[in-house]
Every structure is written in structure tokens, then in C-alpha cells.
Design a protein around this motif. Structure first.
Motif, PDB file in Angstrom:
ATOM      1  N   PRO A 100      14.890   0.514   2.466  1.00 33.60           N
ATOM      2  CA  PRO A 100      14.030   0.366   3.635  1.00 33.60           C
ATOM      3  C   PRO A 100      14.831   0.006   4.889  1.00 33.60           C
ATOM      4  O   PRO A 100      15.855  -0.681   4.810  1.00 33.60           O
ATOM      5  CB  PRO A 100      13.080  -0.764   3.246  1.00 33.60           C
ATOM      6  CG  PRO A 100      13.747  -1.490   2.148  1.00 33.60           C
ATOM      7  CD  PRO A 100      14.671  -0.537   1.467  1.00 33.60           C
TER       8      PRO A 100
ATOM      9  N   LEU B 161      13.915  -0.712   9.257  1.00 32.74           N
ATOM     10  CA  LEU B 161      12.967  -0.755  10.362  1.00 32.74           C
ATOM     11  C   LEU B 161      13.680  -1.383  11.540  1.00 32.74           C
ATOM     12  O   LEU B 161      14.051  -2.556  11.500  1.00 32.74           O
ATOM     13  CB  LEU B 161      11.739  -1.579   9.967  1.00 32.74           C
ATOM     14  CG  LEU B 161      10.537  -1.549  10.886  1.00 32.74           C
ATOM     15  CD1 LEU B 161      10.056  -0.129  11.151  1.00 32.74           C
ATOM     16  CD2 LEU B 161       9.415  -2.385  10.302  1.00 32.74           C
TER      17      LEU B 161
ATOM     18  N   ALA C 140      12.322   4.276  11.138  1.00 30.97           N
ATOM     19  CA  ALA C 140      11.647   3.660   9.995  1.00 30.97           C
ATOM     20  C   ALA C 140      11.927   4.420   8.709  1.00 30.97           C
ATOM     21  O   ALA C 140      11.836   5.644   8.669  1.00 30.97           O
ATOM     22  CB  ALA C 140      10.143   3.614  10.245  1.00 30.97           C
TER      23      ALA C 140
ATOM     24  N   PRO D  49      10.677   3.773   4.661  1.00 34.90           N
ATOM     25  CA  PRO D  49       9.896   2.890   3.795  1.00 34.90           C
ATOM     26  C   PRO D  49      10.600   2.478   2.513  1.00 34.90           C
ATOM     27  O   PRO D  49      10.081   1.657   1.762  1.00 34.90           O
ATOM     28  CB  PRO D  49       8.660   3.731   3.473  1.00 34.90           C
ATOM     29  CG  PRO D  49       9.157   5.138   3.540  1.00 34.90           C
ATOM     30  CD  PRO D  49      10.177   5.145   4.642  1.00 34.90           C
TER      31      PRO D  49
ATOM     32  N   THR E 173       9.226  -0.310  -2.362  1.00 40.05           N
ATOM     33  CA  THR E 173       8.721  -0.658  -1.035  1.00 40.05           C
ATOM     34  C   THR E 173       8.036   0.530  -0.365  1.00 40.05           C
ATOM     35  O   THR E 173       8.253   1.681  -0.731  1.00 40.05           O
ATOM     36  CB  THR E 173       9.854  -1.153  -0.115  1.00 40.05           C
ATOM     37  OG1 THR E 173      10.888  -0.160  -0.062  1.00 40.05           O
ATOM     38  CG2 THR E 173      10.433  -2.479  -0.599  1.00 40.05           C
ATOM     39  N   TYR E 174       7.232   0.201   0.641  1.00 42.16           N
ATOM     40  CA  TYR E 174       6.539   1.187   1.459  1.00 42.16           C
ATOM     41  C   TYR E 174       6.222   0.526   2.793  1.00 42.16           C
ATOM     42  O   TYR E 174       6.432  -0.682   2.968  1.00 42.16           O
ATOM     43  CB  TYR E 174       5.270   1.687   0.765  1.00 42.16           C
ATOM     44  CG  TYR E 174       4.269   0.614   0.436  1.00 42.16           C
ATOM     45  CD1 TYR E 174       3.182   0.357   1.264  1.00 42.16           C
ATOM     46  CD2 TYR E 174       4.398  -0.170  -0.724  1.00 42.16           C
ATOM     47  CE1 TYR E 174       2.252  -0.633   0.958  1.00 42.16           C
ATOM     48  CE2 TYR E 174       3.481  -1.154  -1.034  1.00 42.16           C
ATOM     49  CZ  TYR E 174       2.418  -1.385  -0.185  1.00 42.16           C
ATOM     50  OH  TYR E 174       1.506  -2.365  -0.482  1.00 42.16           O
ATOM     51  N   LEU E 175       5.720   1.314   3.749  1.00 42.75           N
ATOM     52  CA  LEU E 175       5.390   0.802   5.068  1.00 42.75           C
ATOM     53  C   LEU E 175       3.916   1.009   5.394  1.00 42.75           C
ATOM     54  O   LEU E 175       3.318   1.993   4.960  1.00 42.75           O
ATOM     55  CB  LEU E 175       6.181   1.537   6.160  1.00 42.75           C
ATOM     56  CG  LEU E 175       7.652   1.230   6.333  1.00 42.75           C
ATOM     57  CD1 LEU E 175       8.276   2.220   7.308  1.00 42.75           C
ATOM     58  CD2 LEU E 175       7.855  -0.186   6.829  1.00 42.75           C
TER      59      LEU E 175
ATOM     60  N   LEU F  22       6.606  -3.852   6.384  1.00 42.80           N
ATOM     61  CA  LEU F  22       7.320  -3.429   5.176  1.00 42.80           C
ATOM     62  C   LEU F  22       6.746  -4.218   4.009  1.00 42.80           C
ATOM     63  O   LEU F  22       6.718  -5.453   4.047  1.00 42.80           O
ATOM     64  CB  LEU F  22       8.819  -3.685   5.311  1.00 42.80           C
ATOM     65  CG  LEU F  22       9.649  -3.328   4.085  1.00 42.80           C
ATOM     66  CD1 LEU F  22       9.599  -1.827   3.806  1.00 42.80           C
ATOM     67  CD2 LEU F  22      11.092  -3.785   4.284  1.00 42.80           C
TER      68      LEU F  22
ATOM     69  N   LYS G 297       6.224  -4.777  -0.362  1.00 47.87           N
ATOM     70  CA  LYS G 297       6.758  -4.583  -1.717  1.00 47.87           C
ATOM     71  C   LYS G 297       5.600  -4.365  -2.681  1.00 47.87           C
ATOM     72  O   LYS G 297       4.558  -5.004  -2.553  1.00 47.87           O
ATOM     73  CB  LYS G 297       7.552  -5.811  -2.146  1.00 47.87           C
ATOM     74  CG  LYS G 297       8.753  -6.082  -1.292  1.00 47.87           C
ATOM     75  CD  LYS G 297       9.449  -7.370  -1.696  1.00 47.87           C
ATOM     76  CE  LYS G 297      10.599  -7.668  -0.755  1.00 47.87           C
ATOM     77  NZ  LYS G 297      11.225  -8.949  -1.049  1.00 47.87           N
TER      78      LYS G 297
END
Length: 159
Positions: free
Chosen positions: A113, A115, A124, A126, A140-142, A156, A158
Motif C-alpha cells: 500500500p 498513499l 494511491a 491499495p 489491505t484496501y482503500l 487505508l 486492513k
């Protein structure tokens, strides 16, 4: 507007399905490549518009290599990133984003990740829902939110 941003799911539909359910409601889903099948299932499960690009492991996909899209008045460039050598850094990608006049550039591929804001552009990544490579190795993701004033916030998360 609330946007779920994922990448590098590599056929791990369980983690993707979990995030899709966990983060509802959202107005859009962006997938930054290496889906490895399941594009149609993603579109059906999301229940909203989906913008997705092809990653270096999406061998038989008809998805585009990259896309320019508008989200709540923000101009985005979305790409997997491998054609911009993002494993070595984001310099090539940033140069492309500046040349295109985008507000936000999103990419995947590194499974890490990121950002940050540079040159007036938000960069960005993710991370990965399937094979995270950052310290701790957590998927992870955004979440991107754009308010009525056009101000964006990124979260961000988890799994």
C-alpha cells in the motif's frame, strides 16, 4: 461519494467477497488488476458501477490496460502499474499523471500500500487482498470518499 479500491486479488474471491460485504454501502468499486478471473462475478456482487483494469497476470482478460475516469468531479488515472515500472518507484507513473492532468493516480502490482500527495496529485495503491508484501503481510484496501465540496479523503484499511 464513497469508492472501494482493491487490487491484486489473484483469484482470492473469498477475501474480495468479504471486503465487498464489509464495506457496504459504496457508490463504486475500482479494481486495479490481477483479478485472475471473476470479473463478471465482481460486477454482479458489487451492485454498483465497477471500473477495472487488466494486470500482468490477467492473461485472457479483455479489460483495458488503463482507464481515465471521473469520480465526483475528480479525474483519475487507474492502471495496474507494471508498464510504468512501479516496482522501482512511482516516477514514471507520476510523470504520466502530470502529463494527463489528473487529480489522482491509482495503481497496484507492488502488493504494497502507498498513499501520498506529490506534485498536486494523489498517488494511491491499495496493496493486495491476496498476497500482501508490506511489513505484517496483512491484506489491505482503500476507501476513497469525496464530499460535496470536492474534498477527497482516503482510508487505508486492513482486512
Amino acid at each position: 461519494m464513497r469508492v472501494l479500491v482493491v487490487s491484486d486479488t489473484h483469484g482470492n474471491h473469498k477475501n474480495l467477497a468479504q471486503v465487498l460485504e464489509l464495506e457496504r454501502p459504496y457508490d463504486m468499486v475500482i479494481h486495479l488488476g490481477d483479478i485472475e478471473g471473476g470479473e463478471e462475478e465482481l460486477k454482479a456482487a458489487a451492485g454498483c458501477p465497477v471500473a477495472a483494469v487488466r494486470g500482468n497476470n490477467d492473461y485472457f482478460s479483455d479489460l483495458p490496460q488503463e482507464m481515465e475516469i471521473e469520480v465526483a468531479g475528480k479525474k483519475l488515472l487507474i492502471t495496474h502499474g507494471h508498464y510504468y515500472y512501479v516496482v522501482a518507484g512511482v516516477e514514471h507513473l507520476l510523470k504520466e499523471a502530470l502529463g494527463r492532468g489528473v487529480d489522482i493516480v491509482m495503481y497496484g502490482h507492488t502488493h504494497r500500500p502507498l498513499l501520498r500527495r506529490e506534485g498536486g496529485i494523489v498517488i494511491a495503491n491499495p496493496g493486495s487482498l491476496a498476497y500482501p508484501r508490506q511489513d505484517g503481510h496483512e491484506p489491505t484496501y482503500l476507501i476513497m470518499e469525496v464530499n460535496e465540496k470536492g474534498e477527497e479523503k482516503f482510508f487505508l484499511k486492513k482486512l
